[in-house]
Design a protein around this motif. Structure first.
Motif, PDB file in Angstrom:
ATOM      1  N   GLY A  21     -56.550  24.382  23.393  1.00  0.00           N
ATOM      2  CA  GLY A  21     -56.231  23.264  24.914  1.00  0.00           C
ATOM      3  C   GLY A  21     -56.279  21.874  24.393  1.00  0.00           C
ATOM      4  N   TYR A  48     -40.895  19.518  27.421  1.00  0.00           N
ATOM      5  CA  TYR A  48     -41.007  19.008  28.700  1.00  0.00           C
ATOM      6  C   TYR A  48     -40.888  17.456  28.945  1.00  0.00           C
ATOM      7  CZ  TYR A  48     -44.134  22.778  28.536  1.00  0.00           C
ATOM      8  OH  TYR A  48     -44.813  24.576  28.776  1.00  0.00           O
ATOM      9  N   GLY A  98     -54.227  20.495  22.768  1.00  0.00           N
ATOM     10  CA  GLY A  98     -52.471  19.477  23.362  1.00  0.00           C
ATOM     11  C   GLY A  98     -52.043  18.903  21.921  1.00  0.00           C
ATOM     12  N   LYS A  99     -52.066  20.433  21.098  1.00  0.00           N
ATOM     13  CA  LYS A  99     -51.288  20.973  19.685  1.00  0.00           C
ATOM     14  C   LYS A  99     -50.725  21.087  20.020  1.00  0.00           C
ATOM     15  CE  LYS A  99     -54.246  23.082  17.706  1.00  0.00           C
ATOM     16  NZ  LYS A  99     -55.737  23.240  18.680  1.00  0.00           N
ATOM     17  N   SER A 100     -50.062  21.781  20.751  1.00  0.00           N
ATOM     18  CA  SER A 100     -48.713  22.503  21.185  1.00  0.00           C
ATOM     19  C   SER A 100     -48.136  21.252  22.032  1.00  0.00           C
ATOM     20  CB  SER A 100     -48.501  23.828  21.190  1.00  0.00           C
ATOM     21  OG  SER A 100     -49.453  24.591  21.104  1.00  0.00           O
ATOM     22  N   THR A 101     -49.176  20.725  23.274  1.00  0.00           N
ATOM     23  CA  THR A 101     -48.540  20.455  24.139  1.00  0.00           C
ATOM     24  C   THR A 101     -47.053  18.672  23.119  1.00  0.00           C
ATOM     25  OG1 THR A 101     -49.960  20.745  25.877  1.00  0.00           O
ATOM     26  CG2 THR A 101     -48.161  18.622  26.132  1.00  0.00           C
TER      27      THR A 101
END
Ligand SMILES: Nc1ncnc2c1ncn2[C@@H]1O[C@H](COP(=O)(O)OP(=O)(O)OP(=O)(O)O)[C@@H](O)[C@H]1O
Ligand SMILES: [Mg+2]
Length: 264
Positions: free
Chosen positions: A42, A56, A44-47
């Motif tokens: 969670g 997005y 934020g790596k993939s984001t």
């Protein structure tokens, strides 16, 4: 090659599920940089990779690729600049199509011409050579359906496809995490070879800290939506896994227990 200025992203804003995934990320990558990205679940790596790819819309900030502001380009419009490989071997290739057709589609990425014109004689010579370079015996299986390949073979093929048109930036999101250790090592080795041969600028997310230290010329650590550690060159090479764990514990206040990073 890549410049991120003050990238922010909050999911489900104004609801009970509000999640600040990126909190003002700044990052500049030089041509040919191979950057490994680590951080807890969670973080934020993939984001971060999804925002670069245009999955997005940005809340705020600017994304430049090769000096061009792509912040407002759609995901398909950005695809021609980018190669991507995800964790799931089922993504990135078309199971019902032949190996040769998958490669031909990858080659035509970002172009209007589809496969209706057929695969050229030149390509029929080129593809087996490319496949042979993987060392997986796929060169004799040009007309095998991709769905019949093993996870590792499929991920190696995806990597080949993602890099076929020499993208300006290669995004790898835990692309070996779903493979058994031996296959993962093989795909990582291929990654190293392809990235260095083609001099590709690369962002590679991994939860394996030893891999993150060993591969690439720079390492960044993310925590709670931002970059908390950024190290390159000799300093990176001399890092140890305990060093990274300590950095991480300092930043997260000892939250590291129960995290996948520890298990690898
Ligand atoms: N599409 C989405 N909708 C809502 N929340 C999301 C979405 N994508 C990510 N998030 C949330 O944003 C935060 C960052 O997630 P992200 O997937 O970027 O983490 P990560 O660093 O890749 O973690 P992991 O190591 O588990 O893959 C998480 O809290 C996650 O739940
Ligand atoms: Mg992730």
């Amino acid at each position: 090659m890549l410049k991120l200025s003050n990238i922010t992203k909050t999911f489900n804003k104004g609801t009970v599920n509000e999640k600040r995934a990126l909190t003002g990320v700044n990052l500049e990558l030089a041509d040919g940089d191979f950057v490994t990205v680590i951080g807890g679940n969670g973080a934020g790596k993939s984001t971060l990779l999804n925002m670069i790819a245009g999955v997005y819309p940005l809340d705020s900030g600017v994304i430049e690729l090769g000096g061009v502001d792509v912040s407002r380009l759609s995901e398909p419009a950005r695809a021609k600049y980018l190669g991507r490989v995800f964790q799931d071997p089922m993504r990135g290739t078309a199971a019902d199509m032949w190996i040769e057709e998958n490669l031909a589609l990858a080659k035509r990425r970002g172009q209007r011409r589809g496969l209706a014109w057929g695969i050229s004689a030149e390509e029929k010579e080129e593809y087996p050579k490319l496949l042979a370079s993987l060392g997986l015996g796929l060169e004799t299986r040009m007309r095998s359906k991709v769905g019949l390949l093993s996870g590792g073979q499929r991920q190696a093929l995806t990597l080949l496809m993602a890099t076929l048109t020499n993208p300006q930036l290669l995004l790898l999101d835990e692309h070996t995490a779903a493979l058994d250790p031996k296959t993962a090592a093989k795909v990582l080795k291929l990654t190293e070879e392809i990235v260095s041969e083609r001099h590709l600028t690369t962002l590679m997310v991994t939860h394996n800290m030893a891999d993150a230290i060993r591969l690439g010329n720079r390492l960044i650590m993310m925590h709670e939506g931002n970059i908390i550690f950024d190290v390159a060159g000799e300093e990176k090479k001399s890092l140890t896994v305990p060093d990274l764990l300590q950095k991480f514990e300092e930043a997260s206040g000892g939250e590291l227990t129960n995290d996948r990073m520890l298990l690898s």
